[in-house]
Enzyme design. Structure first.
Site, mmCIF file in Angstrom:
data_model
loop_
_atom_site.group_PDB
_atom_site.id
_atom_site.type_symbol
_atom_site.label_atom_id
_atom_site.label_comp_id
_atom_site.label_asym_id
_atom_site.label_seq_id
_atom_site.Cartn_x
_atom_site.Cartn_y
_atom_site.Cartn_z
ATOM 1 N N GLY A 54 -56.583 -33.465 -17.358
ATOM 2 C CA GLY A 54 -57.463 -34.524 -17.790
ATOM 3 C C GLY A 54 -56.539 -35.210 -18.872
ATOM 4 N N GLU A 55 -57.490 -35.579 -19.974
ATOM 5 C CA GLU A 55 -56.942 -36.051 -21.267
ATOM 6 C C GLU A 55 -56.918 -35.138 -22.319
ATOM 7 O OE1 GLU A 55 -55.539 -39.157 -21.680
ATOM 8 O OE2 GLU A 55 -55.805 -39.873 -19.559
ATOM 9 N N SER A 56 -55.739 -34.637 -22.618
ATOM 10 C CA SER A 56 -55.642 -33.463 -23.634
ATOM 11 C C SER A 56 -56.291 -33.764 -24.971
ATOM 12 C CB SER A 56 -54.310 -33.117 -23.669
ATOM 13 O OG SER A 56 -53.276 -33.788 -24.335
ATOM 14 N N CYS A 86 -52.207 -28.622 -16.621
ATOM 15 C CA CYS A 86 -51.550 -29.890 -16.989
ATOM 16 C C CYS A 86 -52.053 -30.347 -18.557
ATOM 17 C CB CYS A 86 -51.862 -31.131 -16.309
ATOM 18 S SG CYS A 86 -51.215 -32.686 -16.479
ATOM 19 N N ARG A 118 -45.300 -34.130 -23.259
ATOM 20 C CA ARG A 118 -46.081 -34.578 -22.480
ATOM 21 C C ARG A 118 -45.575 -35.824 -21.767
ATOM 22 N NH1 ARG A 118 -51.686 -36.198 -25.814
ATOM 23 N NH2 ARG A 118 -50.351 -38.225 -25.607
ATOM 24 N N ILE A 147 -49.141 -35.269 -11.952
ATOM 25 C CA ILE A 147 -49.584 -36.290 -12.535
ATOM 26 C C ILE A 147 -49.514 -36.585 -13.823
ATOM 27 C CG2 ILE A 147 -51.651 -37.615 -12.567
ATOM 28 C CD1 ILE A 147 -52.685 -36.175 -10.125
ATOM 29 N N ARG A 148 -48.542 -37.453 -14.460
ATOM 30 C CA ARG A 148 -48.492 -37.634 -15.921
ATOM 31 C C ARG A 148 -48.130 -35.946 -16.406
ATOM 32 N NH1 ARG A 148 -53.172 -40.643 -18.701
ATOM 33 N NH2 ARG A 148 -51.693 -40.134 -20.418
ATOM 34 N N HIS A 183 -50.724 -29.471 -10.711
ATOM 35 C CA HIS A 183 -52.237 -29.210 -10.453
ATOM 36 C C HIS A 183 -52.716 -28.414 -9.117
ATOM 37 C CE1 HIS A 183 -54.105 -32.534 -13.328
ATOM 38 N NE2 HIS A 183 -52.742 -33.049 -13.411
ATOM 39 N N GLU A 185 -55.397 -27.247 -8.168
ATOM 40 C CA GLU A 185 -56.696 -27.597 -7.703
ATOM 41 C C GLU A 185 -56.737 -28.767 -6.807
ATOM 42 O OE1 GLU A 185 -56.349 -30.211 -11.298
ATOM 43 O OE2 GLU A 185 -55.895 -28.505 -10.563
#
Length: 205
Positions: A54-56, A86, A118, A147-148, A183, A185
């Site tokens: 997500g957004e760390s 991630c 990152r 993803i990123r 990821h 998941e």
């Protein structure tokens, strides 16, 4: 003995990790519950925790505000297994920068003595999939979804490298702590989630 597994539900890929854990528990025929957790009180009851992608920065700041960050640190330092995916891996580090914007200020759990970058492969539009191997934990072929994604550039001697991609470190392990850039998941392959469930079981025994 019922294992209590949790997914930190502050922000990110929460539902996907809950589903992967539930399917792993079912296929392993393991007696376990899977819960979404947010508060220190909920985290205190766990035997194992996933910190999702997500957004760390958001996850870290909100965890700091509601007291979860302190509780997670205490639980992991006392031996509770944690899987950081991630953004979750970013939060496990003690030092993080961003490939695009450079040094960043954000709350970190400070478990791993590493230098982490990152967005190491670029932004959202540079997302990709790649076959990787994590042979040391018995997973010879896994389809990684990036993803990123962050990567780790340097590590201390007590950290095991589980996987690399283009010579960049994308998965690590230190005792009860696991981190992946990709990821798991977002695939149907449950190998990494199953490994985590078994790690929690072995730690509990």
């Amino acid at each position: 003995m019922t294992l209590k597994l949790g997914v930190l539900a502050i922000q990110g890929d929460v539902a996907e990790n809950v589903s992967s854990l539930e399917n792993s528990v079912s296929e392993l025929n393991q007696d376990a519950t899977v819960n979404v957790v947010k508060t220190p009180e909920e985290i205190a009851e766990l035997d194992g925790l996933i910190i999702p992608g997500g957004e760390s920065t958001t996850i870290g700041q909100l965890s700091l505000v509601n007291g979860s960050l302190k509780e997670i640190k205490q639980k992991v330092e006392s031996g509770m297994p944690v899987l950081g995916i991630c953004a979750g891996m970013v939060l496990l580090a003690n030092n993080a920068s961003d490939k695009v914007v450079g040094k960043i200020e954000q709350p970190l759990f400070d478990f791993l003595d590493v230098d982490l970058e990152r967005n190491s492969f670029g932004r959202q539009r540079e997302s990709f999939e790649a076959n990787i191997s994590l042979d040391s934990i018995g997973i010879s072929n896994f389809n990684g979804v990036f993803i990123r994604a962050p990567t780790i550039t340097t590590i201390s001697n007590d950290i095991e490298v589980l996987a690399k991609l283009n010579e960049k470190i994308i998965a690590i392990k230190k005792g009860n702590i696991i981190g992946t850039s990709f990821h798991p998941e977002l695939t149907e392959d449950l190998a990494i989630h199953k490994y985590f469930v078994n790690l929690v079981k072995d730690t509990k025994n």
